[in-house]
Design a protein around this motif. Sequence first.
Motif, PDB file in Angstrom:
ATOM      1  N   ALA A   1      -3.365   5.406 -10.846  1.00 30.87           N
ATOM      2  CA  ALA A   1      -3.367   4.283  -9.910  1.00 30.87           C
ATOM      3  C   ALA A   1      -4.554   3.358 -10.173  1.00 30.87           C
ATOM      4  O   ALA A   1      -4.416   2.129 -10.141  1.00 30.87           O
ATOM      5  CB  ALA A   1      -3.406   4.803  -8.479  1.00 30.87           C
ATOM      6  N   LYS A   2      -5.708   3.960 -10.446  1.00 33.08           N
ATOM      7  CA  LYS A   2      -6.904   3.157 -10.733  1.00 33.08           C
ATOM      8  C   LYS A   2      -6.737   2.387 -12.028  1.00 33.08           C
ATOM      9  O   LYS A   2      -7.119   1.217 -12.134  1.00 33.08           O
ATOM     10  CB  LYS A   2      -8.129   4.070 -10.800  1.00 33.08           C
ATOM     11  CG  LYS A   2      -9.439   3.316 -10.999  1.00 33.08           C
ATOM     12  CD  LYS A   2     -10.630   4.269 -10.988  1.00 33.08           C
ATOM     13  CE  LYS A   2     -11.940   3.513 -11.179  1.00 33.08           C
ATOM     14  NZ  LYS A   2     -13.105   4.446 -11.186  1.00 33.08           N
ATOM     15  N   GLN A   3      -6.139   3.047 -13.019  1.00 31.80           N
ATOM     16  CA  GLN A   3      -5.913   2.411 -14.319  1.00 31.80           C
ATOM     17  C   GLN A   3      -5.064   1.144 -14.173  1.00 31.80           C
ATOM     18  O   GLN A   3      -5.311   0.133 -14.833  1.00 31.80           O
ATOM     19  CB  GLN A   3      -5.224   3.404 -15.256  1.00 31.80           C
ATOM     20  CG  GLN A   3      -4.823   2.838 -16.614  1.00 31.80           C
ATOM     21  CD  GLN A   3      -4.009   3.845 -17.416  1.00 31.80           C
ATOM     22  OE1 GLN A   3      -4.023   5.044 -17.130  1.00 31.80           O
ATOM     23  NE2 GLN A   3      -3.301   3.360 -18.416  1.00 31.80           N
TER      24      GLN A   3
ATOM     25  N   GLU B   1       0.839  -1.191   0.000  1.00 32.34           N
ATOM     26  CA  GLU B   1       0.000   0.000   0.000  1.00 32.34           C
ATOM     27  C   GLU B   1       0.880   1.249   0.000  1.00 32.34           C
ATOM     28  O   GLU B   1       1.863   1.326   0.734  1.00 32.34           O
ATOM     29  CB  GLU B   1      -0.909   0.010   1.224  1.00 32.34           C
ATOM     30  CG  GLU B   1      -1.977  -1.076   1.215  1.00 32.34           C
ATOM     31  CD  GLU B   1      -2.903  -0.948   2.407  1.00 32.34           C
ATOM     32  OE1 GLU B   1      -2.719  -0.007   3.220  1.00 32.34           O
ATOM     33  OE2 GLU B   1      -3.797  -1.797   2.538  1.00 32.34           O
ATOM     34  N   VAL B   2       0.523   2.203  -0.814  1.00 29.03           N
ATOM     35  CA  VAL B   2       1.267   3.461  -0.906  1.00 29.03           C
ATOM     36  C   VAL B   2       0.312   4.624  -0.651  1.00 29.03           C
ATOM     37  O   VAL B   2      -0.745   4.718  -1.293  1.00 29.03           O
ATOM     38  CB  VAL B   2       1.931   3.623  -2.285  1.00 29.03           C
ATOM     39  CG1 VAL B   2       2.574   5.012  -2.411  1.00 29.03           C
ATOM     40  CG2 VAL B   2       2.973   2.543  -2.511  1.00 29.03           C
ATOM     41  N   THR B   3       0.696   5.486   0.276  1.00 27.41           N
ATOM     42  CA  THR B   3      -0.031   6.737   0.510  1.00 27.41           C
ATOM     43  C   THR B   3       0.821   7.871  -0.034  1.00 27.41           C
ATOM     44  O   THR B   3       1.959   8.057   0.400  1.00 27.41           O
ATOM     45  CB  THR B   3      -0.291   6.952   2.009  1.00 27.41           C
ATOM     46  OG1 THR B   3      -1.044   5.854   2.525  1.00 27.41           O
ATOM     47  CG2 THR B   3      -1.061   8.255   2.233  1.00 27.41           C
ATOM     48  N   SER B   4       0.280   8.605  -0.997  1.00 24.30           N
ATOM     49  CA  SER B   4       1.034   9.683  -1.658  1.00 24.30           C
ATOM     50  C   SER B   4       0.481  11.031  -1.211  1.00 24.30           C
ATOM     51  O   SER B   4      -0.710  11.313  -1.408  1.00 24.30           O
ATOM     52  CB  SER B   4       0.936   9.537  -3.183  1.00 24.30           C
ATOM     53  OG  SER B   4       1.530   8.324  -3.601  1.00 24.30           O
TER      54      SER B   4
ATOM     55  N   ALA C   1      -2.673  -0.245  -5.209  1.00 24.62           N
ATOM     56  CA  ALA C   1      -3.104   0.187  -3.872  1.00 24.62           C
ATOM     57  C   ALA C   1      -2.404   1.491  -3.504  1.00 24.62           C
ATOM     58  O   ALA C   1      -1.611   1.563  -2.565  1.00 24.62           O
ATOM     59  CB  ALA C   1      -2.799  -0.898  -2.854  1.00 24.62           C
ATOM     60  N   GLN C   2      -2.688   2.525  -4.298  1.00 22.65           N
ATOM     61  CA  GLN C   2      -2.088   3.847  -4.078  1.00 22.65           C
ATOM     62  C   GLN C   2      -3.196   4.850  -3.809  1.00 22.65           C
ATOM     63  O   GLN C   2      -4.111   5.020  -4.627  1.00 22.65           O
ATOM     64  CB  GLN C   2      -1.259   4.285  -5.293  1.00 22.65           C
ATOM     65  CG  GLN C   2      -0.571   5.635  -5.111  1.00 22.65           C
ATOM     66  CD  GLN C   2       0.181   6.070  -6.366  1.00 22.65           C
ATOM     67  OE1 GLN C   2      -0.139   5.647  -7.484  1.00 22.65           O
ATOM     68  NE2 GLN C   2       1.203   6.899  -6.190  1.00 22.65           N
TER      69      GLN C   2
END
Length: 438
Positions: free
Chosen positions: A201-203, A183-186, A207-208
Amino acid sequence: MSVIKYQQTFNAIDSLLHGLKPLWQLVAFECDHLPWQHAFPHLAQTVWQLDDAEIDILDSDQQHLVDALLPSLIADIQQGQFPNKDQLINQLSLLVITLPTSATNSDDAQDVPYIEPFANEHQNSDLAHFSAHIKGRKWQQISAFAEQVDPQHHPQLPLLPILEWCAGKGHLGRLVAKQQKVEVTSIEWQASLCAQGQVFAKQWQLAQTFICANAFAPIDSSKPLLLIDQHAIALHACGDLHVRLLKLAVSAGTRVLSISPCCYHLIEDTHYQPLSALAKVSAVKLSKHDLQLPLQQSVIAGTKKQTLRNQEISWRLGFDSLQRKIRDIDAYLSVPTIKKSQLSGNFSDFCQWAANQKHLVISSEINLSHYLHRGIERQRLTKRIDLVAHLFRRALEHWLLLDRVCFLQEQGYQVTLTEFCANSVTPRNALIQAIKTN
């Protein structure tokens, strides 16, 4: 490198910078002569013997620059009034100090074999689509940095959720999410960049998650940005932004940090605020102008571009000499940025434009050709003042990097300072990696 060795290196660089600060802690545009020529006569003679084209070539290569000027500098130290001459001469080796690569980043580093990410044909094709909208050199930086924060390549790193600081569109975080399956939180303050990053990210079904937040805003204790079980990463976060990350991470006890600092001069305070105990007691005090020194390295430009650059600088310095006469104030006066198209005119047009910007009146009796010639001569002078100052750009950057390293060590982190990519990819290639030891 051990705690003691980092501290020893900092102290040696600190001593070098303090002992020779007349050579680098100055503003070339404000000078009308070599301000250090009496204390360093051999060095003065050497730089005046260089032609302008040679200066540009030397300035683009730190090793060649040091090789060209070091004999004269040593001669001046030997013959001058300097305390601890032998020690100072030995410290001159720090002018070309280099960082180890990640494979040799500490005394007890393990030999970790390089594993090419996305090694098969399908994955390489996949990655080509993944990076299609990112410029080549930027992608090189991102992919090199991502490898250095990947436990697959560096087993000493724990596999943790990632916090990407000053993420922009989240290119780095997106690659890390894809490679590490974490998981990445930007965190990014520009909402438009967050929105674009979330679409990417959705494309790719990653898990960003993006948080649109001001990094300098007071922290809501119920919603902290940094957590203990996190790996915080930042690629080229500027000035106060990466310092803010360091302080927040230390406060939160974040387990792992990986940062590559950039643009040290982009700070709120007028002068640099040291982080470590060592730097806080140093006699080296740095202005915003001083903090720009590590970023000053010439790139050999095309003939046309170099000609325009030289013309603009000589015109600015010529006008500076003129405005000192008009105002009867012997002080530099900043002039706004100009459009390159304005350089197609003549010096007289430029002076009139600059005078209008500063609400000055140019008398018809003033001989502008004199000031044009003065500008050309001052440009030759400033190039030589800057060239000598640039001897210390790498040492000063290491001083700043080691301030951060020592600060993290003081807070209970095991720290390494390495290069994450070649200098040809980016001169800002330093990687500070810290793991909490308790």
